[in-house]
Design a protein around this motif. Structure first.
Motif, PDB file in Angstrom:
ATOM      1  N   LYS A 130       7.855  28.930 -45.264  1.00 20.33           N
ATOM      2  CA  LYS A 130       8.621  27.691 -45.138  1.00 20.33           C
ATOM      3  C   LYS A 130       7.947  26.641 -46.003  1.00 20.33           C
ATOM      4  N   ASP A 131       8.743  25.788 -46.657  1.00 22.33           N
ATOM      5  CA  ASP A 131       8.132  24.764 -47.496  1.00 22.33           C
ATOM      6  C   ASP A 131       8.895  23.448 -47.418  1.00 22.33           C
ATOM      7  N   SER A 132       8.296  22.418 -48.032  1.00 25.10           N
ATOM      8  CA  SER A 132       8.848  21.058 -47.975  1.00 25.10           C
ATOM      9  C   SER A 132      10.087  20.885 -48.842  1.00 25.10           C
ATOM     10  N   MET A 133      10.459  21.906 -49.615  1.00 21.55           N
ATOM     11  CA  MET A 133      11.700  21.863 -50.388  1.00 21.55           C
ATOM     12  C   MET A 133      12.878  22.371 -49.575  1.00 21.55           C
ATOM     13  N   GLY A 134      12.605  22.823 -48.355  1.00 22.56           N
ATOM     14  CA  GLY A 134      13.669  23.318 -47.494  1.00 22.56           C
ATOM     15  C   GLY A 134      13.860  24.817 -47.542  1.00 22.56           C
ATOM     16  N   ASN A 135      12.994  25.523 -48.248  1.00 25.27           N
ATOM     17  CA  ASN A 135      13.099  26.975 -48.322  1.00 25.27           C
ATOM     18  C   ASN A 135      12.523  27.638 -47.081  1.00 25.27           C
ATOM     19  N   THR A 136      13.242  28.592 -46.549  1.00 26.68           N
ATOM     20  CA  THR A 136      12.748  29.471 -45.491  1.00 26.68           C
ATOM     21  C   THR A 136      13.079  30.897 -45.906  1.00 26.68           C
ATOM     22  N   ALA A 137      12.077  31.739 -46.005  1.00 25.23           N
ATOM     23  CA  ALA A 137      12.300  33.096 -46.491  1.00 25.23           C
ATOM     24  C   ALA A 137      11.235  34.016 -45.913  1.00 25.23           C
ATOM     25  N   VAL A 138      11.524  35.299 -45.922  1.00 24.12           N
ATOM     26  CA  VAL A 138      10.558  36.330 -45.532  1.00 24.12           C
ATOM     27  C   VAL A 138      10.271  37.177 -46.764  1.00 24.12           C
ATOM     28  N   ILE A 139       8.992  37.319 -47.089  1.00 24.36           N
ATOM     29  CA  ILE A 139       8.602  38.180 -48.205  1.00 24.36           C
ATOM     30  C   ILE A 139       7.970  39.449 -47.633  1.00 24.36           C
ATOM     31  N   LYS A 140       8.323  40.582 -48.235  1.00 21.85           N
ATOM     32  CA  LYS A 140       7.867  41.879 -47.739  1.00 21.85           C
ATOM     33  C   LYS A 140       7.427  42.734 -48.913  1.00 21.85           C
ATOM     34  N   LYS A 141       6.869  43.898 -48.616  1.00 21.80           N
ATOM     35  CA  LYS A 141       6.433  44.815 -49.665  1.00 21.80           C
ATOM     36  C   LYS A 141       7.598  45.103 -50.610  1.00 21.80           C
ATOM     37  N   GLY A 142       7.334  44.976 -51.899  1.00 23.54           N
ATOM     38  CA  GLY A 142       8.376  45.122 -52.900  1.00 23.54           C
ATOM     39  C   GLY A 142       8.870  43.791 -53.432  1.00 23.54           C
ATOM     40  N   ASP A 143       8.555  42.703 -52.714  1.00 19.46           N
ATOM     41  CA  ASP A 143       8.926  41.366 -53.156  1.00 19.46           C
ATOM     42  C   ASP A 143       7.806  40.729 -53.961  1.00 19.46           C
ATOM     43  N   ILE A 144       8.178  39.788 -54.815  1.00 11.32           N
ATOM     44  CA  ILE A 144       7.226  38.943 -55.533  1.00 11.32           C
ATOM     45  C   ILE A 144       7.646  37.495 -55.298  1.00 11.32           C
ATOM     46  N   GLN A 145       6.699  36.666 -54.913  1.00 11.25           N
ATOM     47  CA  GLN A 145       6.973  35.248 -54.666  1.00 11.25           C
ATOM     48  C   GLN A 145       6.154  34.402 -55.621  1.00 11.25           C
ATOM     49  N   ALA A 146       6.781  33.370 -56.180  1.00 10.39           N
ATOM     50  CA  ALA A 146       6.074  32.439 -57.060  1.00 10.39           C
ATOM     51  C   ALA A 146       6.464  31.018 -56.703  1.00 10.39           C
ATOM     52  N   MET A 147       5.457  30.140 -56.649  1.00  7.90           N
ATOM     53  CA  MET A 147       5.680  28.713 -56.436  1.00  7.90           C
ATOM     54  C   MET A 147       4.987  27.927 -57.534  1.00  7.90           C
ATOM     55  N   SER A 148       5.686  26.962 -58.086  1.00  5.77           N
ATOM     56  CA  SER A 148       5.056  25.967 -58.963  1.00  5.77           C
ATOM     57  C   SER A 148       4.826  24.733 -58.119  1.00  5.77           C
ATOM     58  N   ALA A 149       3.552  24.446 -57.793  1.00  4.47           N
ATOM     59  CA  ALA A 149       3.260  23.340 -56.879  1.00  4.47           C
ATOM     60  C   ALA A 149       3.526  21.981 -57.530  1.00  4.47           C
ATOM     61  N   GLY A 150       3.253  21.888 -58.836  1.00  8.68           N
ATOM     62  CA  GLY A 150       3.593  20.683 -59.587  1.00  8.68           C
ATOM     63  C   GLY A 150       3.115  19.393 -58.949  1.00  8.68           C
ATOM     64  N   THR A 151       4.033  18.452 -58.744  1.00  8.06           N
ATOM     65  CA  THR A 151       3.684  17.130 -58.214  1.00  8.06           C
ATOM     66  C   THR A 151       3.250  17.171 -56.760  1.00  8.06           C
ATOM     67  N   GLY A 152       3.472  18.295 -56.093  1.00 10.81           N
ATOM     68  CA  GLY A 152       2.998  18.439 -54.720  1.00 10.81           C
ATOM     69  C   GLY A 152       4.005  19.132 -53.831  1.00 10.81           C
ATOM     70  N   ILE A 153       3.502  20.034 -53.001  1.00 10.90           N
ATOM     71  CA  ILE A 153       4.355  20.791 -52.087  1.00 10.90           C
ATOM     72  C   ILE A 153       3.563  21.117 -50.830  1.00 10.90           C
ATOM     73  N   TYR A 154       4.264  21.195 -49.698  1.00  7.54           N
ATOM     74  CA  TYR A 154       3.680  21.680 -48.455  1.00  7.54           C
ATOM     75  C   TYR A 154       4.378  22.982 -48.089  1.00  7.54           C
ATOM     76  N   HIS A 155       3.603  23.938 -47.602  1.00  9.38           N
ATOM     77  CA  HIS A 155       4.230  25.172 -47.148  1.00  9.38           C
ATOM     78  C   HIS A 155       3.382  25.841 -46.081  1.00  9.38           C
ATOM     79  N   SER A 156       3.991  26.811 -45.389  1.00  7.94           N
ATOM     80  CA  SER A 156       3.296  27.599 -44.369  1.00  7.94           C
ATOM     81  C   SER A 156       3.661  29.061 -44.564  1.00  7.94           C
ATOM     82  N   GLU A 157       2.786  29.939 -44.076  1.00  8.04           N
ATOM     83  CA  GLU A 157       3.007  31.378 -44.161  1.00  8.04           C
ATOM     84  C   GLU A 157       2.545  32.017 -42.855  1.00  8.04           C
ATOM     85  N   TYR A 158       3.435  32.757 -42.222  1.00  3.04           N
ATOM     86  CA  TYR A 158       3.121  33.372 -40.937  1.00  3.04           C
ATOM     87  C   TYR A 158       3.485  34.845 -40.918  1.00  3.04           C
ATOM     88  N   ASN A 159       2.662  35.605 -40.216  1.00  4.73           N
ATOM     89  CA  ASN A 159       3.028  36.962 -39.842  1.00  4.73           C
ATOM     90  C   ASN A 159       3.647  36.858 -38.450  1.00  4.73           C
TER      91      ASN A 159
END
Length: 291
Positions: A130-159
């Motif tokens: 989950k992040d401050s841009m409003g994205n909510t997603a689940v990443i799993k084996k086989g996925d690739i995730q990329a974030m450009s933090a740029g001017t600033g971002i907040y996010h969380s990651e949970y199992n």
């Protein structure tokens, strides 16, 4: 950016939080924080004390930094949090390569980043993002995730799973553009397409295969039969290659690598890769050696 500021920037970072996904109690901590440190010389690019050939640096799996916090078991290829090795600050613009295991019901609470390209590669299980841009997603084996933090971002990651752990690689790369608009990208790849070949998973081009980041970097993954040989050609002159063995045994040139070993190579146009065991898996990261 000059070399002194480049190294100093690599030693600075923002704190992070952990929480229990089940309980939701946040704790301020320094587990996954790059703390301010005093730079000690210009000790990389290349690391002259660790070379086994003129243009290589070998990081055996057992020499990585290790932090076991119970819910989080992390191995750091480069200095991170409480692991401070002046000889292992970064490889070119590759700043962080963390090999993480997160227990069921646990994760990283909301925390900030800025001016960094952050790539996550799940190896087992899944993570909720989950992040401050409003994205909510689940990443799993086989996925690739990329974030450009740029001017600033907040996010969380949970199992969020109650009965299985998650393993993933957390990779940070210095960007070639500062203060860009933050962005999020996630794709699912067909892992069968990396059998006995190098499957591109990341590039600087949004129209190319894989995710893209603000840096002249290319990442590839491969899964090989024993005895399979291939060549990787550097895409941008002057870039270096950091090879990280995910599984099994692989030989690059005449250097034998085992599971979770890392090898950095620069001043080369191409490398030869041979699988020394069945179903050997490799992550190749081509990155600029300077900003």
């Amino acid at each position: 950016m000059d070399r002194k500021n480049f190294i100093k920037k690599g030693l600075m970072g923002t704190g992070m939080f952990i929480t229990s996904a089940a309980v939701g109690d946040a704790l301020i901590n320094d587990i996954d924080e790059i703390k301010p440190l005093e730079p000690i010389g210009y000790n990389h690019l290349p690391n002259t004390t660790s070379k086994i050939m003129e243009n290589t640096v070998l990081h055996k799996a057992g020499t990585r930094g290790h932090a076991n916090h119970g819910w989080l078991d992390s191995h750091h290829t480069f200095s991170f949090a409480n692991y401070n090795n002046p000889d292992r600050m970064h490889f070119g613009v590759l700043r962080v390569l963390n090999d993480d295991r997160v227990d069921a019901g646990m994760g990283f609470g909301t925390h900030p980043h800025d001016n960094m390209e952050i790539i996550s590669i799940p190896l087992e299980g899944d993570l909720e993002h989950k992040d401050s841009m409003g994205n909510t997603a689940v990443i799993k084996k086989g996925d690739i995730q990329a974030m450009s933090a740029g001017t600033g971002i907040y996010h969380s990651e949970y199992n969020k799973n109650k009965d299985k752990l998650t393993k993933f690689l957390q990779i940070w790369v210095y960007p070639n553009k500062r203060n860009v608009t933050p962005r999020y990208d996630q794709i699912t790849l067909n892992e069968a397409e990396r059998h006995n070949t190098l499957q591109q998973i990341l590039s600087p081009n949004a129209d190319d295969a894989g995710v893209w980041i603000n840096q002249d970097a290319w990442f590839h993954m491969g899964k090989f039969d024993a005895g399979f040989t291939t060549e990787y050609t550097v895409k941008k002159p002057g870039n270096g290659i950091y090879a990280f063995v995910l599984k099994g045994d692989i030989t690059i040139g005449n250097i034998a690598l085992n599971e979770r070993d890392g090898l950095g190579i620069w001043d080369t146009a191409a490398i030869d890769i041979t699988a020394a065991s069945q179903d050997a898996e490799l992550l190749l990261m081509e990155v600029p050696m300077t900003l």
